[in-house]
Write a protein that holds these residues in place. Structure first.
Motif, PDB file in Angstrom:
ATOM      1  N   UNK A  56      15.187  -2.643 -63.639  1.00 48.61           N
ATOM      2  CA  UNK A  56      16.225  -3.596 -63.279  1.00 48.61           C
ATOM      3  C   UNK A  56      15.763  -5.010 -63.642  1.00 48.61           C
ATOM      4  N   UNK A  57      16.682  -5.814 -64.092  1.00 48.53           N
ATOM      5  CA  UNK A  57      16.410  -7.209 -64.446  1.00 48.53           C
ATOM      6  C   UNK A  57      15.893  -7.986 -63.240  1.00 48.53           C
ATOM      7  N   UNK A  58      15.119  -9.018 -63.500  1.00 46.77           N
ATOM      8  CA  UNK A  58      14.689  -9.935 -62.446  1.00 46.77           C
ATOM      9  C   UNK A  58      15.702 -11.082 -62.425  1.00 46.77           C
ATOM     10  N   UNK A  59      16.372 -11.240 -61.309  1.00 48.32           N
ATOM     11  CA  UNK A  59      17.392 -12.279 -61.179  1.00 48.32           C
ATOM     12  C   UNK A  59      16.909 -13.374 -60.245  1.00 48.32           C
ATOM     13  N   UNK A  60      17.433 -14.582 -60.460  1.00 48.50           N
ATOM     14  CA  UNK A  60      17.078 -15.724 -59.628  1.00 48.50           C
ATOM     15  C   UNK A  60      18.120 -16.021 -58.561  1.00 48.50           C
ATOM     16  N   UNK A  61      19.310 -15.484 -58.721  1.00 49.74           N
ATOM     17  CA  UNK A  61      20.391 -15.793 -57.786  1.00 49.74           C
ATOM     18  C   UNK A  61      21.451 -14.705 -57.881  1.00 49.74           C
ATOM     19  N   UNK A  62      22.102 -14.439 -56.742  1.00 53.24           N
ATOM     20  CA  UNK A  62      23.247 -13.533 -56.756  1.00 53.24           C
ATOM     21  C   UNK A  62      24.226 -13.923 -55.663  1.00 53.24           C
ATOM     22  N   UNK A  63      25.475 -13.559 -55.879  1.00 55.08           N
ATOM     23  CA  UNK A  63      26.532 -13.772 -54.901  1.00 55.08           C
ATOM     24  C   UNK A  63      27.533 -12.628 -55.021  1.00 55.08           C
ATOM     25  N   UNK A  64      28.234 -12.379 -53.943  1.00 49.04           N
ATOM     26  CA  UNK A  64      29.252 -11.326 -53.935  1.00 49.04           C
ATOM     27  C   UNK A  64      30.638 -11.948 -54.000  1.00 49.04           C
ATOM     28  N   UNK A  65      31.527 -11.268 -54.701  1.00 45.88           N
ATOM     29  CA  UNK A  65      32.916 -11.698 -54.813  1.00 45.88           C
ATOM     30  C   UNK A  65      33.802 -10.459 -54.788  1.00 45.88           C
ATOM     31  N   UNK A  66      35.101 -10.701 -54.655  1.00 44.09           N
ATOM     32  CA  UNK A  66      36.072  -9.613 -54.672  1.00 44.09           C
ATOM     33  C   UNK A  66      37.188  -9.960 -55.648  1.00 44.09           C
ATOM     34  N   UNK A  67      37.627  -8.959 -56.394  1.00 44.12           N
ATOM     35  CA  UNK A  67      38.730  -9.141 -57.335  1.00 44.12           C
ATOM     36  C   UNK A  67      40.019  -9.349 -56.547  1.00 44.12           C
ATOM     37  N   UNK A  68      40.777 -10.353 -56.957  1.00 41.10           N
ATOM     38  CA  UNK A  68      42.086 -10.605 -56.365  1.00 41.10           C
ATOM     39  C   UNK A  68      43.157 -10.086 -57.324  1.00 41.10           C
ATOM     40  N   UNK A  69      44.250  -9.611 -56.762  1.00 38.60           N
ATOM     41  CA  UNK A  69      45.308  -8.991 -57.572  1.00 38.60           C
ATOM     42  C   UNK A  69      45.753  -9.866 -58.737  1.00 38.60           C
ATOM     43  N   UNK A  70      45.912 -11.163 -58.509  1.00 39.37           N
ATOM     44  CA  UNK A  70      46.447 -12.036 -59.553  1.00 39.37           C
ATOM     45  C   UNK A  70      45.486 -12.249 -60.719  1.00 39.37           C
ATOM     46  N   UNK A  71      44.248 -11.771 -60.592  1.00 35.87           N
ATOM     47  CA  UNK A  71      43.281 -11.895 -61.680  1.00 35.87           C
ATOM     48  C   UNK A  71      43.400 -10.741 -62.688  1.00 35.87           C
ATOM     49  N   UNK A  72      44.287  -9.795 -62.398  1.00 40.52           N
ATOM     50  CA  UNK A  72      44.418  -8.601 -63.230  1.00 40.52           C
ATOM     51  C   UNK A  72      45.623  -8.719 -64.162  1.00 40.52           C
ATOM     52  N   UNK A  73      45.525  -8.022 -65.273  1.00 40.25           N
ATOM     53  CA  UNK A  73      46.617  -8.026 -66.244  1.00 40.25           C
ATOM     54  C   UNK A  73      47.507  -6.806 -66.052  1.00 40.25           C
ATOM     55  N   UNK A  74      48.432  -6.610 -66.945  1.00 35.15           N
ATOM     56  CA  UNK A  74      49.407  -5.518 -66.832  1.00 35.15           C
ATOM     57  C   UNK A  74      48.738  -4.146 -66.847  1.00 35.15           C
ATOM     58  N   UNK A  75      47.528  -4.063 -67.399  1.00 39.63           N
ATOM     59  CA  UNK A  75      46.803  -2.796 -67.456  1.00 39.63           C
ATOM     60  C   UNK A  75      46.125  -2.450 -66.130  1.00 39.63           C
ATOM     61  N   UNK A  76      46.186  -3.388 -65.159  1.00 38.57           N
ATOM     62  CA  UNK A  76      45.572  -3.148 -63.859  1.00 38.57           C
ATOM     63  C   UNK A  76      44.078  -3.383 -63.834  1.00 38.57           C
ATOM     64  N   UNK A 120      25.109 -11.806 -60.713  1.00 34.61           N
ATOM     65  CA  UNK A 120      23.675 -12.138 -60.710  1.00 34.61           C
ATOM     66  C   UNK A 120      23.339 -12.976 -61.939  1.00 34.61           C
ATOM     67  N   UNK A 121      22.374 -13.881 -61.754  1.00 33.03           N
ATOM     68  CA  UNK A 121      21.955 -14.683 -62.908  1.00 33.03           C
ATOM     69  C   UNK A 121      20.454 -14.854 -62.952  1.00 33.03           C
ATOM     70  N   UNK A 122      19.998 -15.025 -64.165  1.00 31.26           N
ATOM     71  CA  UNK A 122      18.596 -15.331 -64.473  1.00 31.26           C
ATOM     72  C   UNK A 122      18.633 -16.506 -65.422  1.00 31.26           C
ATOM     73  N   UNK A 123      17.694 -17.413 -65.279  1.00 32.11           N
ATOM     74  CA  UNK A 123      17.685 -18.642 -66.063  1.00 32.11           C
ATOM     75  C   UNK A 123      16.452 -18.724 -66.949  1.00 32.11           C
ATOM     76  N   UNK A 124      16.663 -19.086 -68.202  1.00 33.87           N
ATOM     77  CA  UNK A 124      15.565 -19.393 -69.113  1.00 33.87           C
ATOM     78  C   UNK A 124      15.871 -20.746 -69.753  1.00 33.87           C
ATOM     79  N   UNK A 125      14.896 -21.299 -70.432  1.00 32.57           N
ATOM     80  CA  UNK A 125      15.116 -22.549 -71.151  1.00 32.57           C
ATOM     81  C   UNK A 125      14.558 -22.389 -72.557  1.00 32.57           C
TER      82      UNK A 125
END
Length: 136
Positions: free
Chosen positions: A1-21, A79-84
């Motif tokens: 598994x990747x090493x991540x520096x940050x993560x957050x949880x979200x939920x899909x809202x209906x209006x974010x979906x297209x006609x294909x669902x 999740x995100x990981x940061x490099x420079x």
């Protein structure tokens, strides 16, 4: 598994979906941007305050891979990981469906800083990201 520096949880809202669902492809970019803004806050930076100081972190390039579609009411983990790389901050951002950890999206988003309108380095960003950045 990747090493991540940050993560957050979200939920899909209906209006974010297209006609294909399924979540519209452009919405994944919004999820990634929201995650980066939350990460900035976690690092003690305000995107708005940095702008007032004349420092703007702007997207220079994106590489996007769509894997498994998200659907209405899906909870997911961003999740995100940061490099420079030189003057670029590279955010490696992955979205996983929470129910089974299926990878739904992979993004590599490169940001650069404009300091008073000119491409440059930001000491504030460098300082805030110092404990996370993996130089390449």
């Amino acid at each position: 598994m990747e090493k991540y520096h940050f993560e957050t949880r979200m939920e899909v809202r209906d209006y974010e979906c297209d006609i294909e669902g399924i979540v519209n492809n452009a919405q994944y970019i919004h999820y990634c941007e929201h995650t980066r803004h939350l990460f900035l806050k976690e690092c003690g930076l305000s995107f708005a305050e940095m702008h007032r100081k004349g420092v703007d972190a702007v997207v220079a390039r994106m590489q996007l891979q769509y894997k498994v579609p998200l659907r209405p009411d899906d909870e997911f983990i961003s999740r995100l990981r940061l490099t420079k790389e030189g003057i670029k901050y590279v955010f490696h951002q992955d979205l996983y469906r929470a129910s089974d950890e299926a990878i739904c999206f992979r993004g590599k988003i490169e940001l650069v800083c404009l300091v008073n309108g000119r491409l440059g380095q930001s000491e504030d960003y460098d300082r805030a990201f110092a404990k996370f950045v993996e130089n390449q």
